[in-house]
Design a protein around this motif. Structure first.
Motif, PDB file in Angstrom:
ATOM      1  N   LEU A 135       0.575  -1.174  -0.166  1.00  0.00           N
ATOM      2  CA  LEU A 135       0.002   0.360   0.059  1.00  0.00           C
ATOM      3  C   LEU A 135       0.985   1.201  -0.327  1.00  0.00           C
ATOM      4  CD1 LEU A 135      -2.837  -1.112   2.826  1.00  0.00           C
ATOM      5  CD2 LEU A 135      -3.024  -1.100   0.038  1.00  0.00           C
ATOM      6  N   GLU A 136       2.140   1.189   0.384  1.00  0.00           N
ATOM      7  CA  GLU A 136       3.258   1.878   0.956  1.00  0.00           C
ATOM      8  C   GLU A 136       3.442   2.770  -0.642  1.00  0.00           C
ATOM      9  OE1 GLU A 136       4.692   1.929   5.683  1.00  0.00           O
ATOM     10  OE2 GLU A 136       5.713   1.017   3.241  1.00  0.00           O
ATOM     11  N   ARG A 137       3.571   2.024  -1.592  1.00  0.00           N
ATOM     12  CA  ARG A 137       4.146   1.793  -3.129  1.00  0.00           C
ATOM     13  C   ARG A 137       2.852   2.242  -3.910  1.00  0.00           C
ATOM     14  NH1 ARG A 137       6.721  -2.468  -0.457  1.00  0.00           N
ATOM     15  NH2 ARG A 137       5.907  -4.357  -2.182  1.00  0.00           N
ATOM     16  N   MET A 138       2.142   2.835  -3.845  1.00  0.00           N
ATOM     17  CA  MET A 138       0.659   2.899  -4.718  1.00  0.00           C
ATOM     18  C   MET A 138       0.255   4.534  -3.895  1.00  0.00           C
ATOM     19  SD  MET A 138      -1.828  -0.295  -3.934  1.00  0.00           S
ATOM     20  CE  MET A 138      -3.160   0.277  -4.648  1.00  0.00           C
ATOM     21  N   VAL A 139      -0.551   5.171  -4.999  1.00  0.00           N
ATOM     22  CA  VAL A 139      -0.958   5.853  -5.791  1.00  0.00           C
ATOM     23  C   VAL A 139      -2.272   5.841  -6.015  1.00  0.00           C
ATOM     24  CG1 VAL A 139       0.037   6.887  -7.539  1.00  0.00           C
ATOM     25  CG2 VAL A 139      -0.957   8.209  -5.748  1.00  0.00           C
ATOM     26  N   ALA A 140      -3.006   6.718  -5.392  1.00  0.00           N
ATOM     27  CA  ALA A 140      -4.340   7.091  -5.951  1.00  0.00           C
ATOM     28  C   ALA A 140      -4.232   8.513  -6.609  1.00  0.00           C
ATOM     29  CB  ALA A 140      -5.853   7.206  -4.852  1.00  0.00           C
ATOM     30  N   VAL A 141      -4.900   8.735  -7.918  1.00  0.00           N
ATOM     31  CA  VAL A 141      -4.846   9.678  -8.466  1.00  0.00           C
ATOM     32  C   VAL A 141      -6.770  10.460  -8.909  1.00  0.00           C
ATOM     33  CG1 VAL A 141      -4.369  11.359 -10.524  1.00  0.00           C
ATOM     34  CG2 VAL A 141      -2.921   9.602  -9.588  1.00  0.00           C
ATOM     35  N   ARG A 142      -7.025  11.393  -8.331  1.00  0.00           N
ATOM     36  CA  ARG A 142      -8.373  11.958  -8.556  1.00  0.00           C
ATOM     37  C   ARG A 142      -8.547  12.635  -9.508  1.00  0.00           C
ATOM     38  NH1 ARG A 142     -11.761   9.841  -3.401  1.00  0.00           N
ATOM     39  NH2 ARG A 142     -13.011  11.598  -3.630  1.00  0.00           N
ATOM     40  N   LEU A 143      -9.330  12.484 -10.234  1.00  0.00           N
ATOM     41  CA  LEU A 143      -9.940  14.060 -11.206  1.00  0.00           C
ATOM     42  C   LEU A 143     -11.348  14.465 -10.606  1.00  0.00           C
ATOM     43  CD1 LEU A 143      -9.990  15.435 -13.858  1.00  0.00           C
ATOM     44  CD2 LEU A 143     -10.366  13.601 -15.423  1.00  0.00           C
ATOM     45  N   HIS A 144     -11.564  15.582 -10.827  1.00  0.00           N
ATOM     46  CA  HIS A 144     -12.918  16.489  -9.878  1.00  0.00           C
ATOM     47  C   HIS A 144     -13.840  16.603 -11.428  1.00  0.00           C
ATOM     48  CE1 HIS A 144     -13.407  16.052  -6.087  1.00  0.00           C
ATOM     49  NE2 HIS A 144     -11.465  16.159  -5.964  1.00  0.00           N
ATOM     50  N   LEU A 145     -14.699  16.311 -12.121  1.00  0.00           N
ATOM     51  CA  LEU A 145     -15.502  16.377 -12.544  1.00  0.00           C
ATOM     52  C   LEU A 145     -16.560  17.801 -13.064  1.00  0.00           C
ATOM     53  CD1 LEU A 145     -16.543  12.887 -14.206  1.00  0.00           C
ATOM     54  CD2 LEU A 145     -14.060  14.280 -15.061  1.00  0.00           C
ATOM     55  N   ASP A 146     -16.031  18.131 -11.168  1.00  0.00           N
ATOM     56  CA  ASP A 146     -17.190  19.027 -11.103  1.00  0.00           C
ATOM     57  C   ASP A 146     -16.513  19.843  -9.762  1.00  0.00           C
ATOM     58  OD1 ASP A 146     -20.382  18.727 -12.119  1.00  0.00           O
ATOM     59  OD2 ASP A 146     -19.275  16.716 -11.060  1.00  0.00           O
ATOM     60  N   ASP A 147     -16.716  21.570  -9.730  1.00  0.00           N
ATOM     61  CA  ASP A 147     -16.309  22.870  -8.464  1.00  0.00           C
ATOM     62  C   ASP A 147     -16.229  21.644  -7.100  1.00  0.00           C
ATOM     63  OD1 ASP A 147     -14.569  23.968 -10.573  1.00  0.00           O
ATOM     64  OD2 ASP A 147     -17.080  25.067 -10.563  1.00  0.00           O
ATOM     65  N   CYS A 148     -15.388  21.889  -6.231  1.00  0.00           N
ATOM     66  CA  CYS A 148     -15.178  20.730  -5.193  1.00  0.00           C
ATOM     67  C   CYS A 148     -15.352  22.288  -4.336  1.00  0.00           C
ATOM     68  CB  CYS A 148     -14.789  19.935  -5.131  1.00  0.00           C
ATOM     69  SG  CYS A 148     -14.855  18.908  -3.182  1.00  0.00           S
ATOM     70  N   GLY A 149     -15.624  23.211  -3.759  1.00  0.00           N
ATOM     71  CA  GLY A 149     -15.636  23.735  -2.354  1.00  0.00           C
ATOM     72  C   GLY A 149     -15.806  23.747  -1.246  1.00  0.00           C
ATOM     73  N   ALA A 150     -16.119  23.897  -0.151  1.00  0.00           N
ATOM     74  CA  ALA A 150     -16.155  23.886   0.425  1.00  0.00           C
ATOM     75  C   ALA A 150     -17.473  23.551   1.061  1.00  0.00           C
ATOM     76  CB  ALA A 150     -15.915  25.284   1.867  1.00  0.00           C
ATOM     77  N   GLU A 151     -18.234  23.933   0.599  1.00  0.00           N
ATOM     78  CA  GLU A 151     -20.198  23.719   0.847  1.00  0.00           C
ATOM     79  C   GLU A 151     -19.912  22.134   0.430  1.00  0.00           C
ATOM     80  OE1 GLU A 151     -19.660  25.335  -2.985  1.00  0.00           O
ATOM     81  OE2 GLU A 151     -18.476  25.883  -1.233  1.00  0.00           O
TER      82      GLU A 151
END
Length: 233
Positions: A135-151
């Protein structure tokens, strides 16, 4: 960018890359996702699984472009995507996620291998907790398809917690007491790159709207003793 990103991930466990994917690319992916049958739409916290099968375009994001470049910066040119998920917070699916680490991987078949376990099944796919080192040798990459603000119920992280190994409830509580959480506010087309062992959580959105995220997980090594990644792109 590669050296700076790798250093940030090593130190903090996460990094934000705004404006990584052009709007035209986001629109094309959203158009393809809109054609999914109702049975494959994201519902609750599990999102859509087997996304590489349902959306061939996701394979292209895994193999090239900004998401692939971010993974390579951390894992090297030999990395490959092993899982794709789609998450979407809406008024009908506006969930809370408690503080946790991502501890499981998806595999083709269940085989008893020392250090791998316990086992579970999600959407008919065998999942297992591998050794911490993997697990320490893995990585996740997350593409946001919408704006993600505090709300919008953004992902919150505890910087540096990825370096502490697998954490039990008491250790998680200790990290929460001594570490200020960071809200990962990501614009449409931006990336959140993070280690699976980084402690993260999210609250329900206070102004629920779409918060669609393409989540790709990358590794750079084969599994031992007959185990195979469920997907490899």
């Amino acid at each position: 960018m590669h050296g700076e990103l790798a250093a940030r991930i090593e130190r903090e466990g996460f990094a934000l890359l705004p404006e990584a994917v052009p709007d035209a690319g986001v629109e094309a992916l959203l158009a393809r996702l809109s054609t999914l049958s109702p049975g494959t739409e994201p519902r609750r916290r599990g999102g859509t699984r087997q996304l590489f099968e349902a959306v061939p375009e996701a394979r292209e994001y895994a193999r090239s472009g900004a998401m692939r470049a971010a993974a390579e910066a951390v894992l090297g040119p030999g990395c490959f995507a092993v899982r794709a998920l789609l998450f979407d917070k809406t008024p009908e699916a506006n969930w809370k996620v408690i503080w946790h680490q991502d501890l499981t991987i998806a595999v083709r078949e269940r085989h008893p291998v020392e250090g791998f376990g316990p086992w579970s099944e999600k959407a008919g796919i065998p999942h297992v907790q591998p050794p911490t080192g993997l697990l320490e040798r893995m990585v996740a990459v997350r593409l946001h398809l919408d704006d993600c603000g505090a709300e919008n119920g953004p992902v919150r992280v505890l910087p540096g917690s990825h370096r502490a190994g697998r954490l039990g409830p008491d250790a998680i509580a200790a990290w929460r007491e001594r570490t200020a959480p960071v809200d990962c506010l990501v614009p449409r087309g931006g990336l959140l790159v993070m280690r699976p062992l980084l402690l993260h959580a999210s609250s329900p959105a206070t102004a629920p709207a779409h918060r669609r995220v393409l989540h790709l997980e990358y590794a750079a090594e084969s599994l031992p003793e007959g185990l195979e990644w469920y997907e490899r792109w």
